[in-house]
Design a protein around this motif. Structure first.
Motif, mmCIF file in Angstrom:
data_model
loop_
_atom_site.group_PDB
_atom_site.id
_atom_site.type_symbol
_atom_site.label_atom_id
_atom_site.label_comp_id
_atom_site.label_asym_id
_atom_site.label_seq_id
_atom_site.Cartn_x
_atom_site.Cartn_y
_atom_site.Cartn_z
ATOM 1 N N PRO A 109 1.274 -0.959 -0.162
ATOM 2 C CA PRO A 109 0.041 -0.025 0.261
ATOM 3 C C PRO A 109 0.843 1.409 -0.349
ATOM 4 O O PRO A 109 0.306 2.560 -0.383
ATOM 5 C CB PRO A 109 -1.162 -0.215 1.121
ATOM 6 C CG PRO A 109 -0.414 -1.490 1.931
ATOM 7 C CD PRO A 109 0.567 -1.909 0.647
ATOM 8 N N GLN A 110 2.158 1.100 0.520
ATOM 9 C CA GLN A 110 2.703 2.263 1.187
ATOM 10 C C GLN A 110 3.456 2.781 -1.194
ATOM 11 O O GLN A 110 3.970 3.827 -0.641
ATOM 12 C CB GLN A 110 4.403 2.477 2.069
ATOM 13 C CG GLN A 110 3.559 2.430 3.385
ATOM 14 C CD GLN A 110 3.033 0.735 3.325
ATOM 15 O OE1 GLN A 110 3.120 -0.300 2.512
ATOM 16 N NE2 GLN A 110 2.399 0.101 4.700
ATOM 17 N N ASP A 115 6.715 9.568 -1.269
ATOM 18 C CA ASP A 115 8.078 9.501 -0.672
ATOM 19 C C ASP A 115 8.271 7.720 -0.460
ATOM 20 O O ASP A 115 9.693 7.676 0.508
ATOM 21 C CB ASP A 115 8.112 9.925 0.827
ATOM 22 C CG ASP A 115 7.217 9.313 1.912
ATOM 23 O OD1 ASP A 115 6.590 8.574 1.271
ATOM 24 O OD2 ASP A 115 6.803 9.180 3.339
ATOM 25 N N HIS A 116 7.884 6.782 -1.269
ATOM 26 C CA HIS A 116 8.170 5.469 -1.386
ATOM 27 C C HIS A 116 9.470 5.136 -2.533
ATOM 28 O O HIS A 116 8.650 5.770 -3.583
ATOM 29 C CB HIS A 116 7.204 5.203 -1.806
ATOM 30 C CG HIS A 116 7.724 2.862 -0.896
ATOM 31 N ND1 HIS A 116 7.688 2.499 -2.666
ATOM 32 C CD2 HIS A 116 6.941 2.512 -0.869
ATOM 33 C CE1 HIS A 116 7.835 1.335 -1.291
ATOM 34 N NE2 HIS A 116 7.406 1.282 -0.376
ATOM 35 N N PRO A 117 10.032 4.702 -2.043
ATOM 36 C CA PRO A 117 11.612 4.539 -3.454
ATOM 37 C C PRO A 117 10.569 4.428 -4.715
ATOM 38 O O PRO A 117 11.708 4.301 -5.686
ATOM 39 C CB PRO A 117 12.505 3.576 -2.834
ATOM 40 C CG PRO A 117 11.521 3.005 -1.552
ATOM 41 C CD PRO A 117 10.371 4.039 -1.013
ATOM 42 N N ASP A 118 9.631 3.060 -4.849
ATOM 43 C CA ASP A 118 8.988 2.949 -5.870
ATOM 44 C C ASP A 118 8.382 3.500 -6.024
ATOM 45 O O ASP A 118 7.411 3.373 -7.133
ATOM 46 C CB ASP A 118 8.963 1.541 -5.664
ATOM 47 C CG ASP A 118 9.824 0.783 -5.366
ATOM 48 O OD1 ASP A 118 10.825 0.424 -6.282
ATOM 49 O OD2 ASP A 118 9.864 -0.534 -4.977
ATOM 50 N N TYR A 119 7.776 4.442 -6.082
ATOM 51 C CA TYR A 119 6.383 5.664 -6.298
ATOM 52 C C TYR A 119 7.149 6.403 -8.057
ATOM 53 O O TYR A 119 6.094 5.970 -8.454
ATOM 54 C CB TYR A 119 6.846 6.903 -5.624
ATOM 55 C CG TYR A 119 5.569 8.018 -6.166
ATOM 56 C CD1 TYR A 119 3.981 7.785 -5.578
ATOM 57 C CD2 TYR A 119 5.932 9.031 -6.915
ATOM 58 C CE1 TYR A 119 3.208 8.182 -5.721
ATOM 59 C CE2 TYR A 119 4.786 9.872 -6.753
ATOM 60 C CZ TYR A 119 3.822 9.563 -6.944
ATOM 61 O OH TYR A 119 2.779 10.741 -6.813
ATOM 62 N N GLY A 146 -1.729 -2.450 6.490
ATOM 63 C CA GLY A 146 -2.300 -1.626 5.641
ATOM 64 C C GLY A 146 -2.993 -1.004 5.187
ATOM 65 O O GLY A 146 -3.653 -1.860 4.919
ATOM 66 N N TRP A 147 -3.214 -0.075 4.515
ATOM 67 C CA TRP A 147 -3.989 0.548 4.093
ATOM 68 C C TRP A 147 -3.880 1.197 2.355
ATOM 69 O O TRP A 147 -2.322 1.803 2.890
ATOM 70 C CB TRP A 147 -5.170 1.101 4.472
ATOM 71 C CG TRP A 147 -4.249 2.087 5.321
ATOM 72 C CD1 TRP A 147 -4.679 3.161 4.876
ATOM 73 C CD2 TRP A 147 -3.934 2.527 6.832
ATOM 74 N NE1 TRP A 147 -4.434 4.515 5.808
ATOM 75 C CE2 TRP A 147 -3.252 4.094 7.126
ATOM 76 C CE3 TRP A 147 -3.067 1.506 7.815
ATOM 77 C CZ2 TRP A 147 -2.803 4.112 8.041
ATOM 78 C CZ3 TRP A 147 -2.813 2.016 8.631
ATOM 79 C CH2 TRP A 147 -2.737 2.757 9.077
ATOM 80 N N GLU A 151 -7.091 8.589 -1.263
ATOM 81 C CA GLU A 151 -7.178 10.079 -1.904
ATOM 82 C C GLU A 151 -5.961 9.641 -3.149
ATOM 83 O O GLU A 151 -5.848 9.537 -4.664
ATOM 84 C CB GLU A 151 -6.504 11.345 -1.444
ATOM 85 C CG GLU A 151 -5.668 11.087 -1.079
ATOM 86 C CD GLU A 151 -5.792 10.541 0.922
ATOM 87 O OE1 GLU A 151 -4.987 10.808 1.639
ATOM 88 O OE2 GLU A 151 -6.891 10.413 0.754
ATOM 89 N N ASN A 152 -4.900 8.803 -2.876
ATOM 90 C CA ASN A 152 -3.520 7.670 -3.382
ATOM 91 C C ASN A 152 -4.169 7.533 -4.954
ATOM 92 O O ASN A 152 -3.876 6.943 -6.664
ATOM 93 C CB ASN A 152 -2.773 7.356 -2.774
ATOM 94 C CG ASN A 152 -2.152 8.291 -1.967
ATOM 95 O OD1 ASN A 152 -1.885 9.491 -1.998
ATOM 96 N ND2 ASN A 152 -1.571 7.955 -1.026
#
Length: 729
Positions: A109-110, A115-119, A146-147, A151-152
């Motif tokens: 989920p993140q 700010d996630h490295p794979d974003y 996680g969730w 909005e993302n």
């Protein structure tokens, strides 16, 4: 606390949370009391976790909640672990199937947080899908707890839709205070259904293009509202691994019973934009931990994309009015001495109502939660209807609020419905007759104001006070004594009271007096307002009617000071008095707050609705004389509120003893056996926010009646006020 008590404690907490949050309890057709009563014996008799699970499941069945599930803890945890997703360390976010079908892996989920490295890879995948894909499979099975921030995900989906998409929204129960089960609702307390505003996703692609999609979910997925909206509009299929339950789609809450059983249940409804409810999957497949593009889940998703079956075609959407129906608390009048399970319900219900809606728990000497196990034990030991009623009253006394009482016809009859119409005061640890209010008693030559009562019906007054005090909820020690004294002379109808009295000469004698169930009061000829001398005016707020306020101000307009006697209960005249005294030009006269309870995410424990009470600031002919208010332990609730209002509008000097310390519009509910439980529903404070409850209004000049003063017929508090106004001392 042993296991049995833990089970009952946690069951009570579950019952409480469901009662005021579960959507089914807004329909008016669920007997939640009976559900608990049926479960209690089974829970207490359970010899295994399976039996405990079955007992709790039986209670939850009354809700007819398709999302409700009850598990044995270890079994549920092992099931979760057996379905743990296996995600290869180097798996790409985006894979392509059959050329133009995109497979998007959202197992973490993140990843949708910037700010996630794979974003960056996710954004590249988004743009590639937009430019190339003819179909999209999104795997929402999580690899970790996680969730998905709605909005993302919504921001992603906005690139793959062609028209605005209105999402389903939550409809939750809300309670603003506790609406009383009888009498008028002076506090404005209410319960309602609240429908949150629906979000809308606007298409971002230019030109806008809708991609057919398949979402893969499992029991660990938190299905986003956008997925359900896409299904309802025919734009996406939902593929479930395992047998999907409504709990996968609707907002739920979890509760643990004694570390043995987990309960999951709905705490809100999801409502589509057209007002309908209902959610389901388009297809189901056996659970699979693989995320490979060759897995059975991906193959089934491809088949759905190429099928002619419309998304959501098998779903039956139900219309819902959204009207809440109030469920009244039944009095169960036929239960003079309820069976054990019903007595336990009474304890749990009293605890639950106060735990949820009593606004002064933070002022109690002991945590309210401590009383639940204590009184569940004690209620099992009561032997008859009287003991039951008195035990419930004693439990409520721990709330330490002089507005609180628990009583029914049986407890009233036990203490007696007849009385001797006399006012009693505790002076120097002696019970003194301060006023005789019945003309029949006034004619008795052996009874006098100022006499000291030593015994009543052969029982020492100290013992009688202790007998009554156990069941009295009191904001202060003084009000506990006050209320005990008020009941001291009660007895059965047509009974004769035997009083051992010490007169002013110190002689003791016994006097026998018939108790009456009425009072023949002598005519009160004292005016509600008058001039005490040419400079000092006096008004008895216990007598002054609102219609007489203008006449009162006309009569006292030339005075230099006004004594407001609030040693009683007012008649709502303060709202007309305050504007005429408002030399401060004050607008706010008191602070209010009451518990707010809802199932809105982040508000599970409830909050408070706060507001300022205001008055009209415009009034002709302001009175500008000095003000004194006389107060004592009889100054309670509306009388104390009169003080709050008037001290806000003009400088005030309080003279007497501190007030009762109990304010806040009374509310209440029925308990089994027609017991009525009443309590303060508002936390009321001074205009500047200072505490009133349990402290009362504190006198600036402390003076209390003395035995000598009572015997000589003096009003020492009034005399002290006169001296203050005349000399400034």
């Amino acid at each position: 606390m042993d296991k049995q008590e833990m089970r009952l404690r946690d069951l009570a907490q579950l019952w409480r949370d469901v009662k005021w949050r579960h959507p089914a309890l807004s329909k008016g057709n669920v007997d939640w009391d009976k559900a608990l009563v049926m479960a209690l014996p089974r829970v207490q008799a359970a010899q295994s976790r399976q039996e405990l699970r079955d007992a709790v499941a039986g209670m939850m069945a009354a809700l007819h909640d398709p999302a409700a599930e009850v598990f044995i803890m270890e079994e549920h945890e092992s099931t979760d672990q057996s379905q743990q997703l296996i995600v290869p360390a180097k798996q790409d976010v985006l894979e392509w199937l059959n050329g133009d079908i995109a497979l998007l892996h959202l197992h973490h989920p993140q990843i949708m947080s910037n700010d996630h490295p794979d974003y960056t890879k996710l954004i590249q995948a988004r743009d590639a899908i937009k430019s190339r894909a003819k179909g999209l499979i999104i795997d929402l099975r999580p690899a970790e707890s996680g969730w998905y921030e709605s909005e993302n995900l919504n921001a992603l989906l906005a690139h793959w839709i062609a028209a605005p998409l209105i999402l389903p929204t939550e409809r939750v129960r809300v309670h603003s205070g506790f609406a009383p089960q009888k009498g008028m609702n002076s506090g404005g307390y209410f319960s309602a259904l609240q429908t949150m505003e629906a979000e809308i996703i606007q298409p971002l692609a230019q030109p806008a293009k809708a991609l057919p999609m398949v979402f893969i979910i499992n029991q660990a997925s938190l299905v986003p509202p956008a997925v359900l909206a896409l299904q309802k509009t025919g734009k996406a299929w939902i593929l479930a691994q395992g047998k999907a339950t409504p709990g996968w789609f609707t907002p739920t809450k979890r509760h643990i019973i004694a570390g043995e059983v987990k309960v999951i249940y709905s705490n809100a409804e999801l409502v589509h934009a057209d007002g309908t409810t209902g959610f389901a999957t388009d297809a189901e497949i056996a659970p699979d931990t693989s995320t490979a593009k060759t897995s059975a889940s991906i193959s089934k998703a491809l088949a759905l994309l190429h099928s002619k079956c419309k998304p959501g075609a098998a779903m039956h959407y139900q219309a819902s009015s959204g009207v809440a129906v109030r469920t009244l608390e039944l009095p169960y009048r036929e239960m003079r001495y309820p069976d054990l399970a019903w007595r336990q319900l009474a304890v749990i219900k009293l605890w639950a109502i106060a735990e949820t809606f009593f606004p002064y728990k933070h002022l109690m000497d002991q945590p309210w939660s401590d009383q639940l196990p204590i009184y569940l034990r004690r209620i099992a030991e009561v032997k008859n209807a009287v003991e039951y009623a008195l035990t419930m009253a004693e439990m409520a006394s721990h709330l330490q609020d002089s507005h609180v009482y628990v009583r029914n016809r049986i407890s009233t009859e036990y203490f007696g419905k007849a009385w001797l119409a006399m006012n009693l005061l505790m002076i120097d640890k002696q019970v003194v007759i301060s006023k005789i209010t019945d003309s029949r008693l006034q004619q008795n030559p052996d009874l006098h104001v100022g006499d000291i009562i030593l015994k009543i019906d052969g029982v020492a007054v100290a013992d009688k006070i202790e007998q009554f005090a156990k069941t009295i909820s009191a904001s202060t020690p003084e009000t506990r004594v006050r209320d005990a004294l008020a009941n001291l002379l009660m007895g059965q109808e047509k009974s004769v009271a035997s009083l051992l009295i010490a007169d002013s000469a110190g002689k003791q004698h016994e006097i026998r007096l018939p108790r009456f169930n009425d009072t023949v009061a002598p005519e009160n000829t004292a005016p509600a307002f008058k001039m005490l001398n040419k400079d000092i005016a006096y008004v008895d707020l216990d007598q002054l009617e609102g219609t007489d306020v203008n006449a009162m101000f006309e009569a006292i307009k030339d005075s230099k000071a006004l004594i407001l006697d609030m040693r009683g209960y007012p008649r709502e005249s303060v709202w007309k008095i305050a504007p005429r005294l408002n030399v401060k030009q004050a607008r706010v006269v008191a602070q209010f707050r009451r518990p707010m309870v809802s199932a809105v995410e982040g508000d599970q424990s409830g909050g408070y609705y706060s507001f300022e009470q205001t008055i009209n600031t415009k009034a002709p002919d302001l009175y500008r004389g000095k003000l004194v208010m006389l107060i004592n332990e009889e100054t309670q609730s509306a009388a104390e509120h009169t003080g709050l209002i008037l001290e806000s509008v003009a400088p005030m000097t309080y003279i007497g003893t501190h007030s009762a310390g109990a304010n806040g519009d009374i509310t209440g509910a029925y308990l089994p056996g027609a017991l009525y439980f009443a309590f303060s529903g508002h936390d009321v404070r001074h205009a500047d926010g200072r505490q009133l409850q349990r402290t009362g209004i504190q006198p600036d000049i402390k003076v209390a009646p003395t035995l000598a003063g009572i015997r000589s017929g003096k009003d020492e508090v009034l005399e002290r006020a006169m001296r203050f106004l005349e000399t400034g001392e």
